[in-house]
Design a protein around this motif. Sequence first.
Motif, mmCIF file in Angstrom:
data_model
loop_
_atom_site.group_PDB
_atom_site.id
_atom_site.type_symbol
_atom_site.label_atom_id
_atom_site.label_comp_id
_atom_site.label_asym_id
_atom_site.label_seq_id
_atom_site.Cartn_x
_atom_site.Cartn_y
_atom_site.Cartn_z
ATOM 1 N N ALA A 1 13.100 32.974 -12.349
ATOM 2 C CA ALA A 1 14.519 32.917 -12.697
ATOM 3 C C ALA A 1 14.970 31.476 -12.885
ATOM 4 C CB ALA A 1 15.352 33.590 -11.613
ATOM 5 N N LYS A 2 15.949 31.289 -13.756
ATOM 6 C CA LYS A 2 16.532 29.968 -13.960
ATOM 7 C C LYS A 2 17.571 29.721 -12.882
ATOM 8 C CE LYS A 2 17.629 26.050 -15.759
ATOM 9 N NZ LYS A 2 16.730 24.901 -15.562
ATOM 10 N N LEU A 3 17.340 28.695 -12.057
ATOM 11 C CA LEU A 3 18.261 28.393 -10.970
ATOM 12 C C LEU A 3 19.504 27.679 -11.491
ATOM 13 C CD1 LEU A 3 15.762 27.181 -8.221
ATOM 14 C CD2 LEU A 3 16.630 29.494 -8.635
ATOM 15 N N ILE A 4 20.569 27.724 -10.701
ATOM 16 C CA ILE A 4 21.829 27.082 -11.085
ATOM 17 C C ILE A 4 21.722 25.564 -10.956
ATOM 18 C CG2 ILE A 4 24.319 26.985 -10.627
ATOM 19 C CD1 ILE A 4 23.990 29.741 -9.241
ATOM 20 N N GLU A 5 20.895 25.109 -10.004
ATOM 21 C CA GLU A 5 20.749 23.688 -9.663
ATOM 22 C C GLU A 5 22.035 23.133 -9.043
ATOM 23 O OE1 GLU A 5 19.003 21.289 -12.699
ATOM 24 O OE2 GLU A 5 17.345 22.664 -13.036
ATOM 25 N N MET A 6 22.678 23.984 -8.280
ATOM 26 C CA MET A 6 23.786 23.596 -7.403
ATOM 27 C C MET A 6 23.409 24.208 -6.054
ATOM 28 S SD MET A 6 26.890 24.400 -10.086
ATOM 29 C CE MET A 6 28.251 23.545 -9.321
ATOM 30 N N ASP A 7 22.986 23.372 -5.121
ATOM 31 C CA ASP A 7 22.285 23.844 -3.924
ATOM 32 C C ASP A 7 23.014 24.942 -3.171
ATOM 33 O OD1 ASP A 7 20.209 22.160 -4.439
ATOM 34 O OD2 ASP A 7 20.799 20.625 -3.001
ATOM 35 N N TYR A 8 24.317 24.767 -2.948
ATOM 36 C CA TYR A 8 25.058 25.763 -2.160
ATOM 37 C C TYR A 8 25.019 27.135 -2.821
ATOM 38 C CZ TYR A 8 26.982 21.371 -0.351
ATOM 39 O OH TYR A 8 27.130 20.117 0.171
ATOM 40 N N LEU A 9 25.183 27.162 -4.135
ATOM 41 C CA LEU A 9 25.193 28.433 -4.859
ATOM 42 C C LEU A 9 23.799 29.033 -4.963
ATOM 43 C CD1 LEU A 9 27.712 27.516 -7.707
ATOM 44 C CD2 LEU A 9 28.154 28.853 -5.642
ATOM 45 N N ASP A 10 22.797 28.189 -5.178
ATOM 46 C CA ASP A 10 21.416 28.684 -5.245
ATOM 47 C C ASP A 10 21.007 29.327 -3.929
ATOM 48 O OD1 ASP A 10 20.491 28.270 -7.858
ATOM 49 O OD2 ASP A 10 20.192 26.138 -7.496
ATOM 50 N N ILE A 11 21.375 28.697 -2.817
ATOM 51 C CA ILE A 11 21.036 29.248 -1.506
ATOM 52 C C ILE A 11 21.723 30.593 -1.311
ATOM 53 C CG2 ILE A 11 21.289 28.909 0.996
ATOM 54 C CD1 ILE A 11 21.099 25.844 0.346
ATOM 55 N N TYR A 12 22.984 30.685 -1.718
ATOM 56 C CA TYR A 12 23.738 31.932 -1.533
ATOM 57 C C TYR A 12 23.127 33.075 -2.344
ATOM 58 C CZ TYR A 12 27.527 35.312 -1.473
ATOM 59 O OH TYR A 12 28.253 36.462 -1.318
ATOM 60 N N PHE A 13 22.880 32.857 -3.624
ATOM 61 C CA PHE A 13 22.360 33.932 -4.468
ATOM 62 C C PHE A 13 20.895 34.246 -4.162
ATOM 63 C CE2 PHE A 13 25.762 32.511 -7.585
ATOM 64 C CZ PHE A 13 26.581 33.590 -7.304
ATOM 65 N N ASN A 14 20.083 33.235 -3.964
ATOM 66 C CA ASN A 14 18.654 33.463 -3.756
ATOM 67 C C ASN A 14 18.349 34.048 -2.386
ATOM 68 O OD1 ASN A 14 18.287 32.327 -6.264
ATOM 69 N ND2 ASN A 14 17.751 30.321 -5.480
ATOM 70 N N HIS A 15 19.199 33.749 -1.385
ATOM 71 C CA HIS A 15 18.910 34.193 -0.018
ATOM 72 C C HIS A 15 20.010 35.048 0.588
ATOM 73 C CE1 HIS A 15 15.233 31.881 0.197
ATOM 74 N NE2 HIS A 15 15.867 30.912 -0.419
ATOM 75 N N GLY A 16 21.007 35.389 -0.196
ATOM 76 C CA GLY A 16 22.000 36.341 0.250
ATOM 77 C C GLY A 16 22.942 35.826 1.325
ATOM 78 N N ILE A 17 23.812 36.718 1.778
ATOM 79 C CA ILE A 17 24.828 36.352 2.767
ATOM 80 C C ILE A 17 24.172 35.908 4.081
ATOM 81 C CG2 ILE A 17 26.755 37.221 4.157
ATOM 82 C CD1 ILE A 17 27.298 39.200 1.826
ATOM 83 N N LEU A 18 23.169 36.675 4.536
ATOM 84 C CA LEU A 18 22.535 36.359 5.818
ATOM 85 C C LEU A 18 21.723 35.068 5.734
ATOM 86 C CD1 LEU A 18 21.384 39.906 7.011
ATOM 87 C CD2 LEU A 18 23.367 38.582 7.739
ATOM 88 N N GLY A 19 20.996 34.895 4.633
ATOM 89 C CA GLY A 19 20.225 33.671 4.453
ATOM 90 C C GLY A 19 21.120 32.447 4.386
ATOM 91 N N PHE A 20 22.257 32.589 3.706
ATOM 92 C CA PHE A 20 23.232 31.503 3.591
ATOM 93 C C PHE A 20 23.763 31.112 4.975
ATOM 94 C CE2 PHE A 20 27.496 29.784 2.831
ATOM 95 C CZ PHE A 20 27.274 28.914 1.779
#
Length: 428
Positions: free
Chosen positions: A324-343
């Motif tokens: 997948a093409k990442l957003i390259e905005m760390d906060y948003l990438d972490i949220y989408f890639n790892h979900g609410i719990l991962g965030f």
Amino acid sequence: MSKVVKSNLNKIISIFILIQPILDLITGICLHVFNFNLTLGIIIRMLFLCFIAFCTVFIYKKKISLIYYLVFFIYSIFYIITLGNNNLFGEVQGLLRVFYFPLLLISFYELKDEIRISKKTLFYTLSLYLIFIFIPIVLNSGFKSYQITKSGTLGYFNSANEISGIISVLTPIIFLTFSNKNNYIPKLLYILLYLVVILTIGTKTPLLSLLITIGMTFIWIIIVSFRKKKYKTIISSFLIILVGMSTLILTIPQTNFYKNIKVHLDYLKVKDVTDIIDNGNLIDHFIFSQRVTFFTDRKYLYDNSPLTNKLFGIGYYEQENKQAKLIEMDYLDIYFNHGILGFIIFFSSYIYVLVKTTSKKKKINFDLLMLNTSILLVLFLSLFTGHIITAPSVSLIVISLIMVLINYGKKEYILNLYSLKNKRRREV
């Protein structure tokens, strides 16, 4: 073994920080010359994380780190199960790369009384990065920062974003190091080295960080000069900055940085820069490098994913096993890639350490201002450019900066290459 580790932990950590440019150099050569994706750099960094985790949990018996590692382990199991795609190796690699930062950060914080990272260690690490980029520039033999169209050279390193991030967050360390020295010729040569490198790489981030650091420095000079009624200092500082900025503006048109801006504008068919302000798509392309578009695409996938993926993340690969093409905005990438719990798991340690670090009131001075400027750059760049707290190479530098800030005011030794236990004995 416990005694050996306790006697040499500070030395091991300091040496490991210093060899980061060498690891990144080997990584670049592995990828560009040998096309070897699993690089020595990531292997050694993961082994270092395992070593620090072992020290924290089993040697120093820190409970907070143990709890955090167990929570991460449980989350990891659910993360892998809920993704259900065929690229297990890629997903695990992405998971470990991103969570390298909070896992190492919580351990370092727990060991804050046992380790002492020197500002000199960070300065020499930055110097090695600059030299390893400058030499290939002189020899005209480095790798390109961009694969197509844009200009830029990155020495023998691999990732322009990661190396730019390291140079950017360490920029205030140059100001901090040079603030109390009168050796003007070495300082001038170093600054020229730094400027040549950041303008040749071709990315915007280091130059932006330099401007922010200069701005913070000038504000500090004004405040201190007004307090001491040294108005001539304000005028002379303003003139120096004016001359420096004028020289930089005259030099920029000859650099890769400027060429890349021109290429970008030509690609977007922009004749007048003011046209960008009135066009949302042009702002996205030119200012944010399409990150708004990437955000929209990732948000669509996230919104249409099952509840389990919303909780644990949609991962790094699509169902067709395509990365997948990442957003390259760390906060948003972490949220989408790892979900609410991962965030929540990721930022629980980050926020915990930052709150503990900033809650202690310390008398402000220039050194402390520069260290805080580095942390502000980390927070700012993590949002707008990415690859700051989600890349192990940059993460270690960020953690080191936080540790320097935590231990600020304590006696500092040259590079801190021997144990604190021995230092305490000598002080007694």
